[in-house]
Write an enzyme that holds these catalytic residues in place. Structure first.
Site, short mmCIF file in Angstrom:
data_model
loop_
_atom_site.label_atom_id
_atom_site.label_comp_id
_atom_site.label_asym_id
_atom_site.label_seq_id
_atom_site.Cartn_x
_atom_site.Cartn_y
_atom_site.Cartn_z
N ARG A 230 3.10 17.75 -5.59
CA ARG A 230 2.61 16.37 -5.71
C ARG A 230 2.91 15.64 -4.43
O ARG A 230 4.06 15.31 -4.14
CB ARG A 230 3.28 15.66 -6.90
CG ARG A 230 2.89 14.18 -7.05
CD ARG A 230 1.42 14.04 -7.39
NE ARG A 230 1.04 12.65 -7.65
CZ ARG A 230 0.27 11.93 -6.85
NH1 ARG A 230 -0.15 12.45 -5.70
NH2 ARG A 230 -0.08 10.70 -7.17
N TYR B 138 3.72 4.02 -11.19
CA TYR B 138 4.41 4.78 -12.22
C TYR B 138 4.97 3.85 -13.30
O TYR B 138 6.17 3.68 -13.45
CB TYR B 138 5.50 5.65 -11.58
CG TYR B 138 4.90 6.70 -10.67
CD1 TYR B 138 4.23 7.79 -11.19
CD2 TYR B 138 4.97 6.57 -9.28
CE1 TYR B 138 3.66 8.74 -10.37
CE2 TYR B 138 4.40 7.50 -8.45
CZ TYR B 138 3.74 8.60 -8.99
OH TYR B 138 3.17 9.53 -8.16
N HIS C 254 0.83 -1.20 0.00
CA HIS C 254 0.00 0.00 0.00
C HIS C 254 0.86 1.25 0.00
O HIS C 254 1.86 1.31 0.72
CB HIS C 254 -0.90 0.01 1.23
CG HIS C 254 -1.78 1.21 1.32
ND1 HIS C 254 -1.37 2.39 1.89
CD2 HIS C 254 -3.04 1.42 0.89
CE1 HIS C 254 -2.35 3.27 1.81
NE2 HIS C 254 -3.37 2.71 1.21
N HIS D 14 -8.48 8.71 -1.93
CA HIS D 14 -8.86 7.30 -1.90
C HIS D 14 -10.30 7.05 -2.35
O HIS D 14 -10.67 5.91 -2.61
CB HIS D 14 -8.68 6.74 -0.47
CG HIS D 14 -7.26 6.58 -0.06
ND1 HIS D 14 -6.51 7.62 0.41
CD2 HIS D 14 -6.44 5.50 -0.06
CE1 HIS D 14 -5.29 7.20 0.69
NE2 HIS D 14 -5.22 5.91 0.42
N CYS E 121 5.74 15.33 -13.28
CA CYS E 121 4.96 14.16 -12.87
C CYS E 121 4.66 13.31 -14.09
O CYS E 121 4.41 13.84 -15.19
CB CYS E 121 3.68 14.62 -12.20
SG CYS E 121 2.60 13.28 -11.66
#
Length: 722
Positions: A252, A453, A150, A174, A302
């Protein structure tokens, strides 16, 4: 312990129920254990369970028959004696008659094949338990395997043994479908109805807000999520200057901002763990005093930059719907990671030594093969990522342990007191609030390295093979339009970087008209367009002699001057060699002027390669376009009359002749990563009637074409790629 709703003590009735049953139906039946989901497992060994009574096995994907779900666990039947077994069976059964005088409970019509748990039992599985559980709504989840994978790891343990909802109400990121789908894979049962309130949920709990100590932010930032804060500068501020001001640098975050006392910042410690297990520790003061200080001018971007473009032009994507502003440029100051690793005692094989093709670490000796190793980076808030060791040691790679940004100490939002800066790579590898560095033969096991990513083929859909896709490191080439001016403001030289020179006689080529307007400038309120919003005017073309009272504009307008600006960038230190601009949707092309910011004595570029972005400028003339009548202006505003609009396009090419793909459809992925297709912005003329306050004429607008859109849900008014 899994229970059904408690009944008043009635041993005789329970015994009668028990003896009536066929012994072969009770006997020694065992529940089938469901295999743990492994798609998020990151190598954590699973502790053994104590018994089926204290931790019932997870439910198979195919529900068990109802009768089997009511069979008492073997451990109770054998170890607890007949009487204990009778009581256990009495609790687990669904069909015991209500005892006269017992308090009535709400009807439980939830899946009968899943166990019920009392809140007291869930509390035993808190952060100290080897098997942590959480509650969401009225359901119970065993997150043992999820914790190691997580995002945040230890952070989710704050909710262990209780409801996760108060945290999700704070971590609003979330509250999305794909996060819920992941959690659902760890569901093991329901909260007993005896512990549910009138709303069908357990009583609400209050928790300490971990974001209460976050720093204040500039109000000009466009916020996507407040907790954690994720925000980008508006277009008019994004590339106004070569170096992005610290307060406008995009933010971010995955969690809250760690609190480090400014007075004790020099005591902050970063540990270095070598492959042999040896650990060295350095304070920030050690880094500043013992190693050479270096500066690097570099972009951080990003991987989700321009994700909203991919959503609108290709398909739904999961993640923050960034516009073009999840990118910023700064001058970083710190010490080279390679110097610190050498001082810590890292031994590396000679560059001329053979490299193992399988990517594994060499056997024998203390020296490691830099091409087969990774550097894992971990921050104070538990974020983790890694880069290849070869990048960290590359003398031209310029990887820094940075403590300065644009001539000042790092702001809290950007890693104070220490962060990694990995130029040319996705910003996800430039870990903030750096506290630990590990040289390892494997990548970081964090969610951000193993899942988030990455990118993959457009055919893989919503459930890609994450293990097959490599983690994003170097970034591909991209560009964007950040400002547009049309008509009168261009004629009168009110474009900030034009220095007041008239553009009325500018040709379609930008090279001559912009030769004396390098280096950008400050906006003066003349109308830089924030295309993140809607219906912004980008210019005005007055009409001296209206043809009719109802239509003060000509039926069409041609050769209207236009000015544009934006940025271009490529990863890996590759310089931008060309920026192509089209004013007619890609039918014809011209080249923009590249601003040579590094030539300015006031902001020289530092670093071994081209790590910074390249700003570009363009002045030209639009093609002939029809002008909708005043009564039709709504259609033009909404972008509905596409014949009355034109699409501006920009694409960049780097020194290796890498260029942007034409369409997002060909690079679509459900995570919306690396949205680098041609950037398009539609502009439309519309007729503005004259009144006592203004003369009539043609107003140019971006309409609903939020080409740098932020979180827009309406897909009907977008420009589809051809």
């Amino acid at each position: 312990m899994a229970t059904r709703t408690p009944r008043p003590f009635a041993a005789a009735a329970a015994l009668r129920q028990f003896v009536r049953r066929d012994a072969s139906g009770v006997g020694f039946s065992c529940r089938l254990a469901r295999p743990r989901p492994r798609h998020l497992h990151a190598g954590r060994s699973r502790p053994s369970t104590t018994s089926a009574a204290t931790h019932p096995p997870k439910v198979p994907a195919t529900p068990r028959p109802p009768f089997q779900s009511r069979v008492a666990p073997v451990s109770l039947l054998i170890g607890g004696g007949l009487f204990a077994s009778v009581l256990a069976y009495n609790h687990l059964g669904d069909d015991q008659p209500d005892i006269e005088g017992a308090p009535s409970l709400p009807k439980d019509d939830r899946d009968p094949s899943l166990p019920r748990y009392r809140i007291a039992d869930v509390r035993k599985h808190d952060a100290s338990s080897p098997e942590p559980w959480v509650i969401f709504e009225d359901k119970v989840y065993d997150i043992t395997d999820w914790v190691s994978a997580h995002p945040g790891g230890d952070v989710i343990l704050r909710a262990a043994g209780a409801s996760i909802e108060p945290y999700w109400n704070i971590f609003t990121i979330h509250k999305s479908k794909h996060v819920r789908e992941i959690l659902d894979q760890y569901m093991i049962g329901f909260i007993d109805v005896a512990d549910l309130g009138p709303d069908g949920r357990p009583p609400a709990e209050s928790i300490e807000d971990p974001f209460v100590h976050d720093p204040p932010r500039d109000p000009r930032l466009i916020t996507h999520t407040a907790r954690p804060r994720n925000a980008e500068p508006p277009n008019e501020e994004l590339d106004r200057s070569f170096l992005t001001p610290n307060e406008l640098f995009y933010i971010r975050h995955h969690m809250w901002v760690p609190v480090v006392e400014e007075a004790r910042a020099d005591e902050h410690v970063v540990s270095i763990e070598l492959p042999d297990g040896d650990v060295k520790r350095y304070t920030l003061r050690d880094l500043k005093e013992r190693f050479p200080i270096h500066k690097v001018t570099a972009v951080l971007q990003c991987s989700g930059n321009r994700r909203n473009d991919m959503t609108r032009h290709a398909g739904k994507t999961n993640g923050l719907q960034w516009g073009v502003g999840a990118i910023s440029n700064a001058e970083w100051e710190g010490v080279r990671l390679s110097d610190v690793l050498a001082d810590a005692g890292l031994q590396v094989r000679e560059a001329t030594a053979p490299t193992r093709r399988d990517g594994s670490a060499p056997s024998g000796g203390d020296a490691v093969d830099a091409n087969a190793m990774h550097v894992q980076l971990t921050g104070l808030e538990a974020y983790g990522a890694s880069i290849p060791l070869a990048k960290a040691l590359d003398p031209r790679g310029d990887v820094l342990l940075a403590f300065g940004m644009n001539g000042k100490p790092l702001p809290r939002d950007h890693g104070f007191p220490l962060r990694a800066v990995v130029p040319g790579h996705v910003a996800a590898r430039s870990v903030k609030w750096l506290s630990k560095i590990v040289v390892s033969d494997e990548e970081s096991t964090s969610q951000w390295q193993r899942r988030d990513y990455k990118s993959f083929g457009p055919n893989e859909g919503p459930h890609p093979n994450w293990d097959r896709a490599p983690a994003i490191q170097e970034m591909p080439v991209t560009s964007a339009i950040t400002g547009v001016w049309v008509g009168e403001c261009v004629r009168k030289g009110r474009v900030p970087w034009m220095g007041g020179a008239s553009a009325a006689s500018s040709s379609s080529s930008s090279s001559s008209s912009n030769s004396n307007n390098r280096g950008g400038g400050n906006a003066n309120g003349s109308g830089i367009v924030d295309m993140a919003a809607v219906s912004h005017n980008v210019g005005f073309t007055p009409t001296a002699a209206p043809s009719t009272a109802s239509s003060p504009c000509p039926p069409s307008i041609s050769a209207e001057p236009i000015a544009m600006q934006g940025y271009a960038y490529s990863g890996g230190g590759r310089a931008i060699s060309r920026v192509d601009v089209s004013l007619d949707g890609g039918k014809t092309w011209d080249q923009a002027e590249l601003v040579d910011d590094c030539a300015s004595p006031g902001s020289p570029c530092y670093g071994s390669k081209t790590w910074a972005w390249r700003r570009w400028r363009y002045v030209g003339r639009l093609p002939t376009l029809p002008v909708p009548a005043a009564e039709d202006r709504r259609g033009a505003d909404k972008g509905g009359d596409r014949k009355a609009c034109t699409t501006l396009v920009v694409k960049a090419t780097d020194e290796a002749y890498n260029t942007q793909p034409e369409s997002h459809r060909g690079i679509y992925n459900v995570r919306g990563n690396l949205a680098t297709a041609w950037h398009r912005v539609r502009v439309c003329p519309r007729c503005t009637p004259a009144d006592e306050k203004r003369e009539g004429g043609v107003t140019w607008s971006t309409g609903e074409t939020y080409g740098c859109g932020f979180g827009k849900e309406d897909q009907g008014e977008t420009t589809r790629e051809k």
